[in-house]
Design a protein around this motif. Structure first.
Motif, short mmCIF file in Angstrom:
data_model
loop_
_atom_site.label_atom_id
_atom_site.label_comp_id
_atom_site.label_asym_id
_atom_site.label_seq_id
_atom_site.Cartn_x
_atom_site.Cartn_y
_atom_site.Cartn_z
N HIS A 89 4.67 -14.66 -4.29
CA HIS A 89 5.11 -13.42 -4.23
C HIS A 89 5.03 -12.22 -5.18
CE1 HIS A 89 6.66 -15.37 -0.39
NE2 HIS A 89 7.45 -16.08 -1.02
N SER A 90 4.63 -12.65 -6.02
CA SER A 90 4.30 -11.58 -7.13
C SER A 90 3.31 -10.63 -6.82
CB SER A 90 3.84 -12.05 -8.65
OG SER A 90 2.58 -13.06 -8.42
N LEU A 91 2.27 -11.04 -5.79
CA LEU A 91 1.53 -9.80 -5.06
C LEU A 91 2.24 -9.01 -4.27
CD1 LEU A 91 -0.37 -12.27 -6.03
CD2 LEU A 91 -2.02 -11.88 -4.12
N HIS A 92 3.23 -9.22 -3.86
CA HIS A 92 4.02 -8.25 -3.00
C HIS A 92 4.57 -7.05 -3.97
CE1 HIS A 92 3.58 -10.42 0.59
NE2 HIS A 92 4.68 -11.62 0.31
N LEU A 93 4.74 -7.56 -5.36
CA LEU A 93 5.01 -6.51 -6.37
C LEU A 93 4.06 -5.45 -6.43
CD1 LEU A 93 7.22 -8.60 -8.67
CD2 LEU A 93 7.67 -7.49 -6.69
N ILE A 94 2.74 -5.95 -6.40
CA ILE A 94 1.33 -4.90 -6.43
C ILE A 94 1.72 -4.10 -5.31
CG2 ILE A 94 -1.06 -4.84 -6.10
CD1 ILE A 94 -1.20 -7.74 -7.35
N GLY A 95 2.01 -4.48 -4.09
CA GLY A 95 2.21 -3.55 -2.94
C GLY A 95 3.26 -2.57 -3.31
N LEU A 96 4.25 -3.23 -3.78
CA LEU A 96 5.53 -2.12 -4.18
C LEU A 96 4.97 -0.97 -5.12
CD1 LEU A 96 8.48 -2.25 -3.23
CD2 LEU A 96 8.78 -3.56 -5.44
N GLY A 97 4.36 -1.58 -6.08
CA GLY A 97 3.88 -0.51 -7.28
C GLY A 97 2.89 0.52 -6.67
N ASN B 18 1.67 7.44 0.75
CA ASN B 18 1.47 7.77 2.28
C ASN B 18 0.54 6.43 2.54
OD1 ASN B 18 2.38 10.27 2.85
ND2 ASN B 18 0.44 11.24 1.88
N LEU B 19 0.49 5.51 1.65
CA LEU B 19 -0.32 4.21 1.80
C LEU B 19 0.52 3.33 2.73
CD1 LEU B 19 -2.46 2.69 0.65
CD2 LEU B 19 -0.77 1.28 -0.99
N LYS B 20 -0.22 2.87 3.87
CA LYS B 20 0.15 1.88 4.71
C LYS B 20 0.17 0.51 4.28
CE LYS B 20 -1.00 4.61 8.76
NZ LYS B 20 -2.20 5.78 8.34
N TRP B 21 1.24 -0.12 4.22
CA TRP B 21 1.25 -1.56 3.51
C TRP B 21 1.82 -2.42 4.33
CZ3 TRP B 21 5.74 -2.79 -0.52
CH2 TRP B 21 5.81 -4.08 -0.71
N ILE B 22 1.19 -3.69 4.44
CA ILE B 22 1.59 -4.72 5.37
C ILE B 22 1.98 -5.81 4.31
CG2 ILE B 22 1.14 -6.36 6.97
CD1 ILE B 22 -0.61 -4.53 8.33
N ALA B 23 3.15 -6.40 4.33
CA ALA B 23 3.68 -7.58 3.27
C ALA B 23 3.50 -8.77 4.19
CB ALA B 23 4.90 -7.42 2.88
N ASP B 24 2.61 -9.63 3.89
CA ASP B 24 2.51 -11.00 4.66
C ASP B 24 3.20 -12.00 3.97
OD1 ASP B 24 1.25 -12.75 6.77
OD2 ASP B 24 -0.02 -13.38 5.08
N VAL C 156 10.94 -5.21 -1.24
CA VAL C 156 9.70 -5.29 -0.33
C VAL C 156 9.88 -5.24 1.05
CG1 VAL C 156 7.93 -7.25 0.26
CG2 VAL C 156 8.47 -6.90 -2.21
N PHE C 157 10.93 -5.87 1.43
CA PHE C 157 11.44 -5.94 2.97
C PHE C 157 11.43 -4.38 3.40
CE2 PHE C 157 13.11 -10.24 3.07
CZ PHE C 157 12.14 -10.83 3.44
N LYS C 158 12.26 -3.61 2.61
CA LYS C 158 12.89 -2.11 2.91
C LYS C 158 11.59 -1.37 2.56
CE LYS C 158 17.53 -3.26 2.28
NZ LYS C 158 18.76 -3.33 1.45
N THR C 159 10.65 -1.58 1.88
CA THR C 159 9.60 -0.54 1.64
C THR C 159 8.37 -0.83 2.35
OG1 THR C 159 10.54 -0.74 -0.85
CG2 THR C 159 8.10 0.49 -0.32
N ALA C 160 7.90 -2.03 2.48
CA ALA C 160 6.61 -2.10 3.38
C ALA C 160 6.80 -1.71 4.76
CB ALA C 160 6.53 -3.88 3.30
#
Length: 429
Positions: free
Chosen positions: A148-156, A163-169, A200-204
């Motif tokens: 799940h640390s990979l979701h922190l890459i998405g968060l950052g 404006n980046l579109k982010w899908i957290a899988d 992550v839930f609220k930002t993705a």
């Protein structure tokens, strides 16, 4: 028409083996059919728990793969305790099987590496990818966890590029996964895990779940969650063996990793009783393991009446594992026993469905797996408290096998084909 680019950030990629690699490998394979060009971002020097070179054949030709180095502390952990090798796959000893070294290692893992030991890849990846995304005109990313640390890459990245579109899988839940409560977390560590998960839930833009229950739970926690299950690849049918002559034994197979937290002790008890009570069953029964079975579970089985019925083949390539499904009469799948895990749908169930074999499932009551088995007429789901009903079910299938009437009659499985699931994903994108 020019294809849109999507960057898939994943720790697991061939030659990694196991179920974690297959989800986005298959999505990447079929996304071009629906107007999307996948680009893969993955570590240059990962520490994979399993390897499977045969999966390289599924990597699309000419796909762009971007790699950067990662530092992981697993070598240090393995020096402290050899059993820490299990950590790479999210496993460890529990209960009476824990030594003081195991307890210490679990405490360190849970409290020093939040959310996991791949966290040291987060900051360098955010720095690298911020420029890469802008230079390559990519405005959609996917992060796949665990880890799940990979979701922190998405968060950052989302923080730097709003404006980046982010899908957290989420292939598995974060704080709701069964082993979370075994991590020996301090209050502050537990709070940090939950704060990061909530962020992550609220930002993705979209959170993907692999089960119906997980999607519902993620929505309750503030995520814009959608379920796309795992599935089976119809193109793997070439790997499936032609219908062979009937087996000379009644084979129950477990394919994959079997750990202590998903150990169906009531099944072993039922099988032990069956080989003692029913001489015909004893003469014809085989228990086959393909993958990695916990050494303590194996030790227990080898000290029971089941010892001479066990065939332990160890880890095999994906293609060979599919062949072993075909040479079985029943296929075993297990989930964590607690109610919070009822939404977990182990990925291999879809390969099981495609094989047409009867499925024997263990997990919490009212599990999503039970729903799938009922809908597809593919087998039966039991709780870890069931006993006599298990014996009756196995004996019923054994009698059908003896008479040559154990038919393959699964239904409605096309919804779980990888191509149909990728179409769903493209519609979400």
């Amino acid at each position: 028409m020019e294809q849109k680019k999507i960057l898939i950030i994943t720790y697991y990629w061939p030659p990694a083996g196991g179920p974690g690699v297959q989800r986005w490998l298959k999505f990447a394979k079929y996304l071009p059919d629906f107007g999307w060009k996948p680009v893969i971002y993955t570590p240059e020097n990962p520490s994979y728990p399993l390897m499977d070179e045969t999966l390289m054949k599924d990597v699309p030709e000419n796909i762009e793969i971007v790699r950067t180095k990662i530092w992981e502390p697993y070598q240090l952990a393995e020096k402290l305790n050899k059993s820490n090798k299990k950590f790479k796959a999210g496993q460890f000893d529990v209960g009476k099987n824990q030594s003081w070294k195991s307890r210490l290692s679990i405490w360190v893992r849970g409290n020093f590496f939040i959310p996991d030991a791949r966290v040291f890849w987060v900051k360098p990846s955010v720095q690298f990818l911020e420029k890469y995304l802008q230079d390559n005109k990519i405005d959609t990313i996917v992060t796949s966890g665990p880890p799940h640390s990979l979701h922190l890459i998405g968060l950052g990245l989302k923080d730097k590029l709003p404006n980046l579109k982010w899908i957290a899988d989420f292939r598995d839940p974060w704080t709701e996964i069964s082993y979370y409560k075994h991590l020996k977390l301090t209050k502050s560590s537990d709070k940090k895990h939950r704060q990061l998960e909530s962020a992550v839930f609220k930002t993705a833009d979209i959170t993907l779940a692999t089960s119906y229950t997980d999607a519902e739970n993620f929505r309750k926690a503030g995520a814009n969650a959608v379920c796309i299950t795992n599935g089976f690849d119809e193109s793997d049918s070439g790997e499936r063996t032609e219908k062979k002559e009937a087996n000379t034994t009644f084979v129950l197979s477990y394919i994959g990793v079997l750990e202590q937290l998903r150990n169906p002790e009531n099944l072993w008890k039922a099988l032990d009783e069956l080989v003692k009570e029913n001489s015909e069953f004893a003469q014809n029964f085989s228990l086959k393991f393909v993958g990695r079975i916990d050494d303590k579970i194996l030790h227990t089985l080898e000290n029971s009446n089941l010892k001479k019925h066990i065939l332990n083949l160890g880890y095999l390539s994906h293609g060979k594992a599919v062949e072993e499904m075909q040479t079985s009469e029943m296929l075993l799948i297990t989930n964590f026993p607690n109610e919070s895990s009822k939404g977990i749908i182990p990925g291999k169930i879809f390969e099981y469905l495609a094989s047409g074999k009867q499925i024997l499932s263990f997990g919490p009551e009212q599990a999503d797996v039970a729903k799938i088995l009922e809908e597809t007429h593919a087998g039966k789901h039991f709780s870890y408290n069931d006993s006599e009903t298990i014996k009756s079910f196995i004996l019923e299938k054994f009698e059908l096998w003896k008479s040559g009437n154990l038919s393959e009659n699964t239904q409605h499985i096309e919804q779980f084909s990888r191509k149909n699931l990728t179409k769903q994903l493209s519609e979400i994108l």
